[in-house]
Motif scaffolding. Structure first.
Motif, PDB file in Angstrom:
ATOM      1  N   LEU A 435       0.732  -1.019   0.009  1.00 34.72           N
ATOM      2  CA  LEU A 435      -0.029   0.041  -0.212  1.00 34.72           C
ATOM      3  C   LEU A 435       0.909   1.391   0.011  1.00 34.72           C
ATOM      4  O   LEU A 435       0.552   2.086  -0.643  1.00 34.72           O
ATOM      5  CB  LEU A 435      -1.047   0.092   1.268  1.00 34.72           C
ATOM      6  CG  LEU A 435      -2.146  -0.827   1.153  1.00 34.72           C
ATOM      7  CD1 LEU A 435      -2.966  -0.829   2.257  1.00 34.72           C
ATOM      8  CD2 LEU A 435      -3.071  -0.821  -0.152  1.00 34.72           C
ATOM      9  N   ALA A 436       2.075   1.241   0.796  1.00 36.54           N
ATOM     10  CA  ALA A 436       3.003   2.453   0.630  1.00 36.54           C
ATOM     11  C   ALA A 436       3.403   2.467  -1.072  1.00 36.54           C
ATOM     12  O   ALA A 436       3.591   3.627  -1.487  1.00 36.54           O
ATOM     13  CB  ALA A 436       4.146   2.098   1.598  1.00 36.54           C
ATOM     14  N   ASP A 437       3.576   1.470  -1.813  1.00 33.63           N
ATOM     15  CA  ASP A 437       3.918   1.542  -3.197  1.00 33.63           C
ATOM     16  C   ASP A 437       2.975   2.313  -3.872  1.00 33.63           C
ATOM     17  O   ASP A 437       3.222   2.808  -4.908  1.00 33.63           O
ATOM     18  CB  ASP A 437       4.258  -0.087  -3.639  1.00 33.63           C
ATOM     19  CG  ASP A 437       5.760  -0.583  -3.086  1.00 33.63           C
ATOM     20  OD1 ASP A 437       6.304   0.224  -2.549  1.00 33.63           O
ATOM     21  OD2 ASP A 437       5.433  -1.752  -3.272  1.00 33.63           O
ATOM     22  N   LEU A 438       1.572   1.838  -3.481  1.00 35.17           N
ATOM     23  CA  LEU A 438       0.656   2.477  -4.142  1.00 35.17           C
ATOM     24  C   LEU A 438       0.401   3.904  -3.916  1.00 35.17           C
ATOM     25  O   LEU A 438       0.264   4.542  -4.868  1.00 35.17           O
ATOM     26  CB  LEU A 438      -0.860   1.796  -3.754  1.00 35.17           C
ATOM     27  CG  LEU A 438      -2.128   2.356  -4.328  1.00 35.17           C
ATOM     28  CD1 LEU A 438      -3.089   1.181  -4.266  1.00 35.17           C
ATOM     29  CD2 LEU A 438      -2.758   3.568  -3.692  1.00 35.17           C
ATOM     30  N   ASP A 439       0.772   4.332  -2.565  1.00 38.00           N
ATOM     31  CA  ASP A 439       0.909   5.704  -2.504  1.00 38.00           C
ATOM     32  C   ASP A 439       2.101   6.434  -3.016  1.00 38.00           C
ATOM     33  O   ASP A 439       1.809   7.695  -3.296  1.00 38.00           O
ATOM     34  CB  ASP A 439       0.841   6.171  -0.869  1.00 38.00           C
ATOM     35  CG  ASP A 439       0.448   7.374  -0.434  1.00 38.00           C
ATOM     36  OD1 ASP A 439      -0.572   7.899  -1.307  1.00 38.00           O
ATOM     37  OD2 ASP A 439       1.057   7.980   0.402  1.00 38.00           O
ATOM     38  N   ARG A 440       3.048   5.699  -3.498  1.00 34.50           N
ATOM     39  CA  ARG A 440       4.260   6.316  -4.221  1.00 34.50           C
ATOM     40  C   ARG A 440       4.093   6.223  -5.602  1.00 34.50           C
ATOM     41  O   ARG A 440       4.981   7.192  -6.331  1.00 34.50           O
ATOM     42  CB  ARG A 440       5.643   5.889  -3.483  1.00 34.50           C
ATOM     43  CG  ARG A 440       5.729   6.029  -1.875  1.00 34.50           C
ATOM     44  CD  ARG A 440       7.207   5.485  -1.546  1.00 34.50           C
ATOM     45  NE  ARG A 440       7.418   4.284  -1.934  1.00 34.50           N
ATOM     46  CZ  ARG A 440       7.179   3.419  -0.823  1.00 34.50           C
ATOM     47  NH1 ARG A 440       6.880   3.673   0.490  1.00 34.50           N
ATOM     48  NH2 ARG A 440       7.346   1.846  -0.919  1.00 34.50           N
ATOM     49  N   THR A 441       3.340   5.543  -6.298  1.00 44.63           N
ATOM     50  CA  THR A 441       3.400   5.382  -7.537  1.00 44.63           C
ATOM     51  C   THR A 441       2.928   6.572  -8.425  1.00 44.63           C
ATOM     52  O   THR A 441       2.027   7.295  -8.013  1.00 44.63           O
ATOM     53  CB  THR A 441       2.573   4.149  -8.168  1.00 44.63           C
ATOM     54  OG1 THR A 441       2.659   3.844  -9.454  1.00 44.63           O
ATOM     55  CG2 THR A 441       1.175   4.622  -7.777  1.00 44.63           C
ATOM     56  N   PRO A 442       3.710   6.864  -9.357  1.00 44.47           N
ATOM     57  CA  PRO A 442       3.570   8.177 -10.032  1.00 44.47           C
ATOM     58  C   PRO A 442       2.226   8.232 -11.281  1.00 44.47           C
ATOM     59  O   PRO A 442       1.767   9.303 -11.765  1.00 44.47           O
ATOM     60  CB  PRO A 442       4.753   8.351 -10.986  1.00 44.47           C
ATOM     61  CG  PRO A 442       5.354   7.089 -11.207  1.00 44.47           C
ATOM     62  CD  PRO A 442       5.102   6.056 -10.052  1.00 44.47           C
ATOM     63  N   THR A 443       1.747   7.050 -11.333  1.00 45.92           N
ATOM     64  CA  THR A 443       0.718   6.821 -12.548  1.00 45.92           C
ATOM     65  C   THR A 443      -0.704   6.225 -11.806  1.00 45.92           C
ATOM     66  O   THR A 443      -0.327   5.462 -10.854  1.00 45.92           O
ATOM     67  CB  THR A 443       1.114   6.060 -13.803  1.00 45.92           C
ATOM     68  OG1 THR A 443       1.387   4.742 -13.502  1.00 45.92           O
ATOM     69  CG2 THR A 443       2.442   6.721 -14.346  1.00 45.92           C
ATOM     70  N   TRP A 444      -1.564   6.330 -12.448  1.00 44.92           N
ATOM     71  CA  TRP A 444      -2.825   5.772 -12.052  1.00 44.92           C
ATOM     72  C   TRP A 444      -2.781   4.372 -12.394  1.00 44.92           C
ATOM     73  O   TRP A 444      -3.403   3.490 -11.665  1.00 44.92           O
ATOM     74  CB  TRP A 444      -4.200   6.436 -12.299  1.00 44.92           C
ATOM     75  CG  TRP A 444      -4.204   7.690 -12.098  1.00 44.92           C
ATOM     76  CD1 TRP A 444      -3.867   9.176 -12.360  1.00 44.92           C
ATOM     77  CD2 TRP A 444      -5.037   7.999 -10.657  1.00 44.92           C
ATOM     78  NE1 TRP A 444      -4.421   9.851 -11.406  1.00 44.92           N
ATOM     79  CE2 TRP A 444      -5.102   9.381 -10.514  1.00 44.92           C
ATOM     80  CE3 TRP A 444      -5.868   7.269  -9.897  1.00 44.92           C
ATOM     81  CZ2 TRP A 444      -5.927   9.733  -9.413  1.00 44.92           C
ATOM     82  CZ3 TRP A 444      -6.583   7.800  -8.821  1.00 44.92           C
ATOM     83  CH2 TRP A 444      -6.521   9.118  -8.699  1.00 44.92           C
TER      84      TRP A 444
END
Length: 681
Positions: A435-444
């Protein structure tokens, strides 16, 4: 070309008028193409089944008939041209993200509330209303106040961003009207516009273009009430300017009035009466319409199911309330709020969720009761407690296992708790990391892939067949909503836990799966779906002023003075109440036996306002016999509800939505008349 207009009442009379028009068009050639434009899918199904009987005893069928709606017709005509230029449909999620992006770039007067989800939703609704008017009308709206000027600014900025690579329904309608040729219109054959309702400006333009290029006929319904019929008359006048107004008629009335102490008792009364009606009437010829989904939608489905009656109609439980949706949205919420113990266990506790394991190991279902006990013993509250306190608890269990004098049962229990603690540590560490990776990802797209991967690991394909059908449907809907997130990469917004949760919540909250198949069982639907129905028995519940037509409220972003400044090109908020009034009158026309009901109070014991403004205030005096159910509350075929012996009632009072609470000092039988004003400045 001249347009032939046929005025008729709703119900069977409208279907008979439609049959005469189509029979006249096909009298020389049964295969002559005819395009039937209907106001809704249900109206189209009813019309198709009625026309399928044919026009002559020796020809019990019909051919060469295409049934559609104006938006679908526009899609057939204009979508190839728009998609050929590389543009894609603008979904609701995309429009919402675009409006949110405009707010982030330049919030203007919305700076203090730009981050609140309600701000973007309200501006998206205002954008939808303003899309139906031209720039000159927007200029007039902008000149009424500084707030309206900001709303128009956000609307225009969002419209430009959407047009750069996407198109919406208004673009389809305008493009279809602008590019329609005589040859393409000839392929559609004769056009029959059946029961047109409150058409938008874009829909009116397409209908008028069709009328100018091909043979067009209009079968318009009217109720006899000028205010309720105003929108229909306006739509017909735009298509056929030379047609005279509809003839005078008396508004329809109901045959019976029922009332009970509250909405729950009212539904039980109606269900018992439906049970009696089904003994002599086929179920597909019976319908129960409600004025408000809350509470009548759920109550009707529950009590009819308890009585063993099959139903069909729009769902009353959105996908957001299903366990699969609550799992996804709950995990996003827990990540945003710090992984509180109760939130985490509630999110993963409704489904047979599997824990994160290596791919070569068999999946293991999460042991929720054991995890709840371990987290209490370890003192887990939130955040880093999932690592620190669980690690301390696991080491404590290992120390206890070093004692060689333990009973075998105690050793087995401590071993089971130690392994479960280690598994929980691994599960929470993996979940927090992903979930931290989701918050850091630059694209939808990346955020959608991360969330899709989490969902697949928690609910692998091997567990899907064990889910109830409603949850399987919810899983498909959640996957579809995740796929729509990929379209947001073209917006200037970036994904975040709060943003993904908000957009998914909006999509899933608006997804209402249909219950049953139309034509099988009793129809249970909102009263707004009464247009086009043909029934033998109809029940309309919840007819109080608070629900039907309801209280008009000023639009905070586009008030009435701004709409009036456009010469009502931007439609008045009152149209909603008039639409409900027209639908109610159409419901009274759709069956020879109509029963109306209202509650005298709510389940909480408070009165509902004026008794049954859906009909006439005379109902308070004429409905003298209460129809409350027995204390048992059974929805079965016990003693049938006893209706009042009221004379036929006119629903004229529905034209006056309540703008102030009535005085109740004069007792329960006192009636009142509302002010004709819709809002206060």
């Amino acid at each position: 070309m001249p347009v032939d207009v046929t005025w008729t009442s709703y119900g069977r009379s409208a279907l008979d008028a439609l049959t005469q028009v189509v029979a006249h068009l096909k009298q020389d050639d049964p295969l002559r193409p005819v395009t039937l434009v209907v106001p809704s899918n249900i109206a189209g199904i009813v019309a198709r089944r009625h026309l399928a009987r044919g026009f002559h005893p020796d020809r019990p069928a019909i051919a060469g008939l295409w049934i559609t709606t104006l938006p679908r017709l526009a899609e057939q005509l204009a979508a190839p041209q728009l998609t050929g230029t590389g543009r894609r449909p603008a979904t609701r999620a995309f429009v919402g993200a675009t409006v949110r992006g405009v707010l982030l770039d330049n919030p203007g007067v919305f700076g203090e509330v730009a981050d609140h989800p309600s701000t973007a939703r309200a501006l998206a609704r205002a954008h939808h209303d303003l899309r139906d008017v031209d720039d000159s009308a927007c200029d007039l709206v902008s000149g009424t106040s500084s707030l309206c000027a900001e709303v128009v600014r956000v609307h225009r900025a969002a419209r430009e961003r959407i047009a750069d690579g996407h198109y919406d329904e208004t673009d389809l309608l305008h493009t279809a009207a602008a590019t329609l040729t005589a040859d393409r219109a000839a392929e559609l054959g004769s056009i029959v516009i059946y029961l047109p309702q409150d058409l938008t400006h874009a829909e009116t333009a397409l209908a008028a273009t069709l009328a100018g290029l091909t043979d067009t006929h209009v079968v318009a319904g009217h109720t006899g009430d000028p205010r309720a019929d105003a929108a229909v008359t306006e739509s017909v006048a735009a298509i056929a300017p030379d047609d005279p107004p509809p003839p005078l008629r008396t508004p329809p009335t109901v045959q019976r009035v029922m009332h009970a102490s509250d909405s729950d008792d009212e539904v039980r009364c109606v269900v018992r009466d439906v049970v009696q009606t089904l003994r002599t009437t086929p179920a597909h010829r019976v319908a129960v319409l409600y004025a408000a989904r809350d509470p009548y939608g759920r109550l009707l489905h529950e009590h009819l199911a308890a009585a063993g009656i099959e139903v069909n109609g729009p769902g009353v439980r959105p996908v957001a309330e299903r366990a699969v949706a609550r799992l996804v949205l709950g995990l996003l919420e827990t990540a945003r709020t710090g992984y509180r113990r109760a939130d985490v266990l509630r999110a993963v506790g409704e489904l047979p969720v599997t824990i994160f394991e290596d791919s070569d190991r068999a999946t293991t279902t999460l042991p929720l009761p054991l995890w709840e006990r371990i987290t209490r013993e370890a003192g887990v509250v939130s955040g880093d407690d999932w690592h620190e306190r669980l690690d301390f608890h696991r080491r404590s269990l290992e120390q206890q296992l070093e004692d060689e004098d333990l009973y075998d049962s105690t050793r087995d229990r401590l071993t089971r708790h130690r392994d479960a603690t280690a598994s929980m540590q691994h599960f929470m560490a993996t979940l927090r990391e992903r979930l931290a990776d989701l918050d850091r990802t630059p694209t939808w797209t990346g955020a959608a892939e991360v969330l899709h991967g989490i969902l697949e690991d928690l609910l692998p394909p091997s567990t899907h067949r064990h889910l109830p059908p409603a949850e399987q449907h919810a899983l498909v809907t959640v996957r579809s909503a995740l796929g729509q997130l990929r379209a947001l990469d073209s917006t200037p917004t970036s994904p975040s836990l709060a943003g993904v949760e908000e957009i998914l919540g909006l999509e899933l909250d608006g997804a209402l799966p249909r219950v049953g198949t139309f034509g099988q069982g009793v129809l249970v639907a909102p009263v707004e779906q009464a247009v086009g129905l043909d029934l033998d028995a109809l029940y309309v519940v919840g007819l109080t002023e608070d629900l039907c037509p309801g209280t008009l409220r000023e639009d905070s972003l586009l008030p009435e003075r701004a709409r009036e400044a456009t010469g009502w090109a931007l439609r008045s908020s009152r149209r909603r109440a008039d639409r409900t009034h027209r639908s109610l009158l159409a419901a009274f026309d759709s069956a020879p036996h109509v029963t109306a009901s209202f509650p005298r109070g709510t389940c909480a014991g408070t009165p509902t306002g004026s008794p049954r403004a859906g009909c006439s205030p005379r109902c308070a005096r004429s409905a003298a016999t209460p129809t409350s159910p027995p204390p048992s509350g059974s929805a079965g075929p016990a003693a049938p509800a006893t209706p009042s012996t009221a004379p036929p009632l006119s629903p004229a009072a529905c034209a006056r939505p309540r703008t102030r609470p009535p005085s109740r000092s004069g007792g329960s039988g006192r009636t009142w008349q509302a002010s004709p004003r819709t809002t206060r400045s």
